[in-house]
Write a protein that holds these residues in place. Structure first.
Motif, PDB file in Angstrom:
ATOM      1  N   LEU A 620       0.825  -1.207   0.000  1.00  0.00           N
ATOM      2  CA  LEU A 620       0.000   0.000   0.000  1.00  0.00           C
ATOM      3  C   LEU A 620       0.860   1.258   0.000  1.00  0.00           C
ATOM      4  O   LEU A 620       1.962   1.280   0.560  1.00  0.00           O
ATOM      5  N   SER A 621       0.306   2.272  -0.615  1.00  0.00           N
ATOM      6  CA  SER A 621       0.998   3.566  -0.664  1.00  0.00           C
ATOM      7  C   SER A 621      -0.042   4.666  -0.497  1.00  0.00           C
ATOM      8  O   SER A 621      -1.079   4.652  -1.159  1.00  0.00           O
ATOM      9  N   ILE A 622       0.217   5.584   0.411  1.00  0.00           N
ATOM     10  CA  ILE A 622      -0.745   6.652   0.692  1.00  0.00           C
ATOM     11  C   ILE A 622      -0.130   7.999   0.314  1.00  0.00           C
ATOM     12  O   ILE A 622       0.947   8.368   0.797  1.00  0.00           O
ATOM     13  N   GLU A 623      -0.844   8.670  -0.551  1.00  0.00           N
ATOM     14  CA  GLU A 623      -0.373   9.979  -1.015  1.00  0.00           C
ATOM     15  C   GLU A 623      -0.609  11.027   0.069  1.00  0.00           C
ATOM     16  O   GLU A 623      -1.629  11.022   0.756  1.00  0.00           O
ATOM     17  N   LYS A 624       0.361  11.932   0.192  1.00  0.00           N
ATOM     18  CA  LYS A 624       0.254  12.980   1.221  1.00  0.00           C
ATOM     19  C   LYS A 624      -0.481  14.192   0.634  1.00  0.00           C
ATOM     20  O   LYS A 624       0.126  15.084   0.040  1.00  0.00           O
ATOM     21  N   ASP A 625      -1.793  14.180   0.821  1.00  0.00           N
ATOM     22  CA  ASP A 625      -2.572  15.330   0.368  1.00  0.00           C
ATOM     23  C   ASP A 625      -2.575  16.386   1.472  1.00  0.00           C
ATOM     24  O   ASP A 625      -1.936  16.236   2.523  1.00  0.00           O
ATOM     25  N   SER A 626      -3.302  17.460   1.237  1.00  0.00           N
ATOM     26  CA  SER A 626      -3.291  18.585   2.184  1.00  0.00           C
ATOM     27  C   SER A 626      -3.832  18.184   3.553  1.00  0.00           C
ATOM     28  O   SER A 626      -3.337  18.634   4.591  1.00  0.00           O
ATOM     29  N   MET A 627      -4.863  17.322   3.558  1.00  0.00           N
ATOM     30  CA  MET A 627      -5.449  16.884   4.841  1.00  0.00           C
ATOM     31  C   MET A 627      -4.455  16.042   5.633  1.00  0.00           C
ATOM     32  O   MET A 627      -4.318  16.212   6.850  1.00  0.00           O
ATOM     33  N   LEU A 628      -3.758  15.129   4.942  1.00  0.00           N
ATOM     34  CA  LEU A 628      -2.781  14.291   5.630  1.00  0.00           C
ATOM     35  C   LEU A 628      -1.615  15.135   6.155  1.00  0.00           C
ATOM     36  O   LEU A 628      -1.148  14.945   7.285  1.00  0.00           O
ATOM     37  N   LEU A 629      -1.157  16.097   5.365  1.00  0.00           N
ATOM     38  CA  LEU A 629      -0.061  16.957   5.811  1.00  0.00           C
ATOM     39  C   LEU A 629      -0.470  17.775   7.026  1.00  0.00           C
ATOM     40  O   LEU A 629       0.329  17.986   7.944  1.00  0.00           O
ATOM     41  N   GLN A 630      -1.733  18.226   7.036  1.00  0.00           N
ATOM     42  CA  GLN A 630      -2.215  18.985   8.189  1.00  0.00           C
ATOM     43  C   GLN A 630      -2.252  18.098   9.432  1.00  0.00           C
ATOM     44  O   GLN A 630      -1.898  18.529  10.538  1.00  0.00           O
ATOM     45  N   SER A 631      -2.665  16.817   9.243  1.00  0.00           N
ATOM     46  CA  SER A 631      -2.675  15.878  10.373  1.00  0.00           C
ATOM     47  C   SER A 631      -1.267  15.646  10.899  1.00  0.00           C
ATOM     48  O   SER A 631      -1.045  15.558  12.108  1.00  0.00           O
ATOM     49  N   LEU A 632      -0.302  15.557   9.984  1.00  0.00           N
ATOM     50  CA  LEU A 632       1.089  15.402  10.392  1.00  0.00           C
ATOM     51  C   LEU A 632       1.585  16.605  11.176  1.00  0.00           C
ATOM     52  O   LEU A 632       2.322  16.483  12.160  1.00  0.00           O
ATOM     53  N   LYS A 633       1.170  17.808  10.733  1.00  0.00           N
ATOM     54  CA  LYS A 633       1.550  19.024  11.462  1.00  0.00           C
ATOM     55  C   LYS A 633       0.967  19.015  12.867  1.00  0.00           C
ATOM     56  O   LYS A 633       1.619  19.448  13.831  1.00  0.00           O
ATOM     57  N   ASN A 634      -0.272  18.515  13.005  1.00  0.00           N
ATOM     58  CA  ASN A 634      -0.890  18.435  14.335  1.00  0.00           C
ATOM     59  C   ASN A 634      -0.099  17.506  15.247  1.00  0.00           C
ATOM     60  O   ASN A 634       0.085  17.786  16.436  1.00  0.00           O
ATOM     61  N   ASP A 654       2.057   1.524   9.514  1.00  0.00           N
ATOM     62  CA  ASP A 654       1.715   1.399  10.933  1.00  0.00           C
ATOM     63  C   ASP A 654       1.724   2.768  11.604  1.00  0.00           C
ATOM     64  O   ASP A 654       0.872   3.066  12.449  1.00  0.00           O
ATOM     65  N   PHE A 655       2.682   3.575  11.255  1.00  0.00           N
ATOM     66  CA  PHE A 655       2.755   4.955  11.771  1.00  0.00           C
ATOM     67  C   PHE A 655       1.488   5.722  11.396  1.00  0.00           C
ATOM     68  O   PHE A 655       0.895   6.426  12.212  1.00  0.00           O
ATOM     69  N   TYR A 656       1.057   5.544  10.149  1.00  0.00           N
ATOM     70  CA  TYR A 656      -0.154   6.220   9.674  1.00  0.00           C
ATOM     71  C   TYR A 656      -1.381   5.765  10.474  1.00  0.00           C
ATOM     72  O   TYR A 656      -2.198   6.590  10.905  1.00  0.00           O
ATOM     73  N   SER A 657      -1.481   4.462  10.712  1.00  0.00           N
ATOM     74  CA  SER A 657      -2.642   3.924  11.427  1.00  0.00           C
ATOM     75  C   SER A 657      -2.690   4.416  12.866  1.00  0.00           C
ATOM     76  O   SER A 657      -3.745   4.827  13.364  1.00  0.00           O
ATOM     77  N   ARG A 658      -1.534   4.392  13.530  1.00  0.00           N
ATOM     78  CA  ARG A 658      -1.533   4.693  14.957  1.00  0.00           C
ATOM     79  C   ARG A 658      -1.434   6.180  15.259  1.00  0.00           C
ATOM     80  O   ARG A 658      -2.183   6.701  16.087  1.00  0.00           O
ATOM     81  N   SER A 659      -0.515   6.865  14.588  1.00  0.00           N
ATOM     82  CA  SER A 659      -0.263   8.272  14.935  1.00  0.00           C
ATOM     83  C   SER A 659      -1.204   9.242  14.232  1.00  0.00           C
ATOM     84  O   SER A 659      -1.555  10.274  14.789  1.00  0.00           O
ATOM     85  N   ILE A 660      -1.599   8.927  12.990  1.00  0.00           N
ATOM     86  CA  ILE A 660      -2.472   9.831  12.233  1.00  0.00           C
ATOM     87  C   ILE A 660      -3.930   9.480  12.447  1.00  0.00           C
ATOM     88  O   ILE A 660      -4.744  10.336  12.826  1.00  0.00           O
ATOM     89  N   LEU A 661      -4.294   8.210  12.233  1.00  0.00           N
ATOM     90  CA  LEU A 661      -5.697   7.806  12.377  1.00  0.00           C
ATOM     91  C   LEU A 661      -6.066   7.538  13.831  1.00  0.00           C
ATOM     92  O   LEU A 661      -7.245   7.500  14.172  1.00  0.00           O
ATOM     93  N   GLY A 662      -5.087   7.323  14.664  1.00  0.00           N
ATOM     94  CA  GLY A 662      -5.358   7.069  16.091  1.00  0.00           C
ATOM     95  C   GLY A 662      -5.988   5.716  16.349  1.00  0.00           C
ATOM     96  O   GLY A 662      -6.711   5.535  17.331  1.00  0.00           O
ATOM     97  N   ILE A 663      -5.711   4.756  15.449  1.00  0.00           N
ATOM     98  CA  ILE A 663      -6.283   3.412  15.621  1.00  0.00           C
ATOM     99  C   ILE A 663      -5.452   2.652  16.641  1.00  0.00           C
ATOM    100  O   ILE A 663      -4.248   2.488  16.485  1.00  0.00           O
ATOM    101  N   LYS A 664      -6.117   2.185  17.679  1.00  0.00           N
ATOM    102  CA  LYS A 664      -5.435   1.422  18.713  1.00  0.00           C
ATOM    103  C   LYS A 664      -5.817  -0.046  18.590  1.00  0.00           C
ATOM    104  O   LYS A 664      -6.834  -0.398  17.984  1.00  0.00           O
TER     105      LYS A 664
END
Length: 917
Positions: A620-634, A654-664
């Motif tokens: 899988l590959s996830i493109e960094k759109d404006s919403m994702l970049l804003q989440s990273l800034k947060n 895994d970083f995306y799932s846990r740190s960005i989406l907050g999936i535990k």
């Protein structure tokens, strides 16, 4: 080509067309009787009274003038008799009784069907068992165990006689006794019905009672037996398919002067035979669907014969859309339905209840069962809250009080400490009523049919238990229920002479089809092999003429070849899966078929496997759109933790799932304490001991005080983090003592350091630090945060310590290249240590200290220090001091990592899963 039953109906009609009412026809099965009746409808051209058509079971009941007792009813009657014949202090409970009584009744059936003289037989059986037992000990002095062992064999004759007498008084009999009584009544029946013409049609393996009766009927001159066999098998002296009929032809006096009726010669005709091996049971059903679809077989002239009838469900899912009508001759076992298995689960859970508590897995297995959810559908919120509370509080055993007072839960989880069996059965019936009301609303006809089957079972058990009171515990109820639902079937409604026919091997008796598909033609299934569910030794069976595995194999052989006699297209499928309980070795019948081929038989063997397309795994590959970049800034604003950054290095997804989406991870009950939970307990205990010492020098008195409180504090934190210590058992109790031992060993380690003359000052314990990490290419602030387990000063040198309850080794803390530390997750522990060092540097301005890990599984190694090797990797190690140069190099590497995370042109790319030390 005409079928056997078609030819028979025409032959009988031609002889008795003026007086069919005086004709009685007897066939091996009700299915064959139905088909023969339909053949007469085709044959008879004028209005006529139909001949009387019986299955053999119905005819035997007619002759015996007794009713067949049901299997479960028989067990209750037998147990009632057993208690009368056995002193109360020697009686077994119903559960233990069933274990041997079912086998004993089967042996009684065999003895009676084969007209074995019981007194002589049981005397021989007892003598054999006594001799076996004597050789076992080689002593005439028997122990109580041996005496009890012999009591069963000695009482068999008594049980046999009394059971027959007891049932006969009620007008009942088990199957073998029916045959024996029918045999005794045979002559009287013949005298009373001398004007009737009898036909016995399509029989093969006859027991002794049947053989004697058939010969008695033949001797009247008013009876004909039509045998269904091909001349090929009758003439081959060593072919098992003709074993029984050759015996009757050669030994019955009647056939010395009379014709052996209805021997066909169809087997040698042209046939297309495909023998297909395919892996797995489900694979066989999928291939059957392929045969039906690709060969365009005429459905009404095709039969699928399931040697293993448990394949019915996957077969129905595999039928092609072109099959619009199918008739299933065998019912679907109630035990395999969702309702039948639900009550099996429920009774098991009730049986496991202990002292007012329910094991959490049992509780969850019921609450998450789709059938239970139908009852609880308007209570979803309460059930979800209950499950969440169980997980959150880590409740391995749940009390009745914790279940609350939801009415439906009272049904599913009765609160009484001791349940009467009448209450248990009534509870099951009440659940069935509730389910019935819900399924009626949904108009779920299939599940209503399943429910009715279960209702009949529990209603029957309630009646029997009210009469006999034999079931005294849930264990016995569950065993009787299991035995009953195994025998109970949900019958399918269909037209027996239309569409594709799906049947078991026994249902195929006397039936003929143009195309036949036979599944599971494997050793151990067809034929069944040397199964021996009997108390009677093989040598005694041989001596008294009882059937052995040899005769049973011949029965399977007959059924197999009889299916092939008149068929033109034959597909024989077997399971190729090696080391399978149900497959792996093709049947001897297949070998026989291929080694003794007929000239007109076109036999093709092949192996079929599912068509598998080996597609390359797409990461899988996830493109960094404006919403994702804003989440990273947060996340950057809140602060990257060392754990989140090492997760990114290991796998960005895994970083995306846990740190960005907050999936535990889903919170579940830890039946056995998890490693991270044990680590939390150890960390919390050490924090409690050392936090008050911040700014102080560690002394032996401190350690002595801590040691005196280890048991109390570990107990407290264990109860707080996991569960009460009083509830611990097994592995969890061991884990509790491991936690204590970790703390005690660590305090001893500290004591040794002090005794070596080291001066240890505690600077910080479990300190949360957050600091900005300057990244010149980004126009926003980025923070790093972390919780440092311990900062101490040892002999004027600052040292950062990270506790690990798991195993850690020195190689995880030695680095060569700074690029490796942000690309290779092998160095995750070194990366975390450097993050803590950078945070301490940012907070205090210190730029010279040591850092390392204390591994509780490797305490003898002391503090495992961080170190850097020179670039050629020759093993030369620099000083373990983390100085400004090291901090600058790490800061530069960290900056590169953060820039990569925020690079909008670089997607979050999944990595191949790897295991790291």
């Amino acid at each position: 080509m005409k079928s056997f039953l078609s030819e028979v109906s025409q032959a009988i009609y031609s002889k008795h067309q003026d007086n069919l009412a005086n004709v009685i026809l007897v066939l091996p099965s009700k299915r064959a009787a139905t088909i023969l009746r339909n053949e007469f409808l085709k044959t008879v051209k004028i209005t006529s009274i139909s001949p009387v058509i019986y299955s053999i079971e119905e005819f035997i009941e007619e002759l015996a003038n007794l009713k067949l007792v049901g299997n479960i009813h028989l067990l209750f009657e037998f147990y009632n008799l057993y208690k009368q014949l056995t002193p109360s202090d020697q009686q077994e409970d119903f559960y233990s009784f069933i274990s041997w009584a079912q086998t004993l009744v089967q042996d009684f059936n065999e003895i009676d069907r084969y007209l074995i003289p019981p007194e002589s037989f049981f005397t021989h059986l007892f003598n054999i068992k006594e001799l076996d037992q004597f050789h076992w000990t080689n002593s005439e002095d028997k122990t109580d165990l041996q005496k009890n062992y012999l009591k069963l064999w000695k009482k068999m004759h008594l049980y046999y006689g009394k059971l027959n007498e007891y049932l006969s008084d009620q007008g009942l009999a088990y199957q073998g006794a029916l045959y024996k009584q029918a045999h005794e009544n045979c002559q009287q029946y013949l005298q009373n019905n001398a004007t009737l013409k009898h036909y016995f049609i399509g029989f093969n393996a006859l027991n002794t009672a049947e053989q004697n009766m058939f010969q008695a009927f033949l001797e009247t001159g008013n009876t004909t037996v039509y045998w269904d066999l091909d001349k090929t098998f009758l003439d081959q002296e060593d072919h098992d398919a003709g074993l029984f009929l050759r015996k009757y032809k050669n030994t019955w006096p009647y056939y010395k002067t009379n014709k052996f009726e209805y021997i066909s010669e169809n087997y040698k005709s042209e046939k297309n035979i495909e023998i297909i091996g395919t892996p797995k049971n489900v694979g066989q059903t999928k291939y059957i669907g392929h045969i039906l679809e690709d060969n365009q077989l005429e459905a009404s002239k095709t039969a699928i014969v399931l040697s293993n009838e448990s394949l019915l469900t996957p077969l129905l899912s595999s039928l092609p859309d072109s099959i619009d009508i199918a008739n299933i001759t065998s019912g679907f076992p109630l035990a395999l339905t969702p309702i039948g298995s639900f009550f099996e689960t429920l009774l098991e859970v009730w049986e496991n209840k202990s002292e007012g508590t329910w094991y959490y897995k049992d509780l969850i297995s019921v609450l998450t069962n789709p059938v239970a959810q139908v009852i609880l559908n308007h209570r979803n919120k309460e059930v979800e809250d209950l499950l969440s509370a169980i997980n959150k509080d880590n409740e391995v055993y749940v009390t009745d009080q914790q279940l609350g007072h939801i009415t439906e839960l009272n049904l599913l989880f009765p609160r009484q400490k001791k349940l009467l069996m009448s209450q248990v059965i009534e509870n099951c019936l009440a659940i069935i009523i509730q389910l019935r009301d819900r399924y009626k609303i949904d108009e779920n006809a299939l599940f209503l049919e399943y429910l009715f089957g279960c209702y009949q079972v529990f209603n029957q058990l309630q009646q029997f238990n009210n009469t006999y009171g034999s079931i005294t515990d849930i264990r016995s109820l569950r065993k009787v229920y299991s035995a009953t639902v195994q025998l109970q079937t949900v019958d399918f409604k269909g037209e027996p002479v239309q569409g594709l026919q799906i049947m078991g091997m026994l249902e195929s008796r006397n039936l003929d089809f143009q195309s036949v598909i036979i599944s599971s033609v494997n050793e151990g299934i067809l034929p069944a092999g040397k199964t021996h569910n009997s108390f009677i030794p093989l040598d005694l069976k041989v001596a008294f003429g009882l059937p052995t595995f040899k005769e049973k194999d011949a029965i399977y052989s007959y059924h197999f070849y009889r299916l092939l006699q008149r068929a033109k297209n034959i597909y024989i499928i077997y399971n190729t899966e090696p080391n399978s309980l149900e497959g792996g070795e093709k049947s001897r019948l297949i070998h026989q078929l291929t080694m003794l081929p007929q000239q007109a038989h076109n036999i093709v063997e092949k192996i079929a496997t599912a068509r598998i397309e080996n597609e390359k795994t797409q990461l899988l590959s996830i493109e960094k759109d404006s919403m994702l970049l804003q989440s990273l800034k947060n996340v950057a604003q809140k602060g990257f933790s060392p754990t989140s950054l090492t997760t990114y290095i290991r796998n960005p997804l895994d970083f995306y799932s846990r740190s960005i989406l907050g999936i535990k991870e889903v919170e579940e009950v830890e039946e056995t304490i998890a490693a991270n939970t044990l680590g939390t307990i150890v960390h919390d205990t050490l924090e409690f001991f050392y936090k008050p010492l911040e700014g102080q020098f560690l002394k032996l008195e401190h350690l002595k005080d801590m040691r005196s409180k280890v048991d109390e504090k570990v107990r407290n934190f264990f109860s707080k983090t996991y569960t009460s210590v009083e509830k611990l058992q097994g592995k969890n109790l061991i884990s509790y003592h491991i936690a204590k031992r970790y703390i005690e060993n660590f305090l001893k380690f500290e004591e040794n350091r002090l005794k070596q003359g080291k001066k240890i000052q505690i600077i910080h314990i479990e300190q949360n630090i957050k600091a900005e990490i300057p990244v010149s290419s980004l126009d926003f602030k980025v923070y790093l945060k972390g919780k440092v387990d311990r900062v101490e000063m040892v002999d004027q040198c600052i040292q950062i310590i990270d506790y690990k309850t798991g195993k850690a080794v020195i190689k995880n803390l030695e680095i060569i290249g700074w690029q490796d530390i942000i690309e290779d997750a092998t160095y995750n522990k070194a990366f975390q240590i450097l993050c803590y060092a950078l945070l301490i540097h940012k907070q205090t301005g210190l730029n010279s200290f040591k850092a390392g890990i204390i591994s509780f599984k490797n305490l003898q190694a002391g503090v495992l220090p961080f170190a850097t090797k020179d670039k050629n990797g020759n093993g030369a190690v620099k000083e373990h001091i983390i100085d400004q140069e090291v901090l600058d190099l790490f800061s530069h590497a960290l900056e590169k990592l953060i820039v990569e995370i925020f690079d909008k042109n670089q997607n979050l790319q999944e990595k191949e899963i790897e295991l790291y030390g």
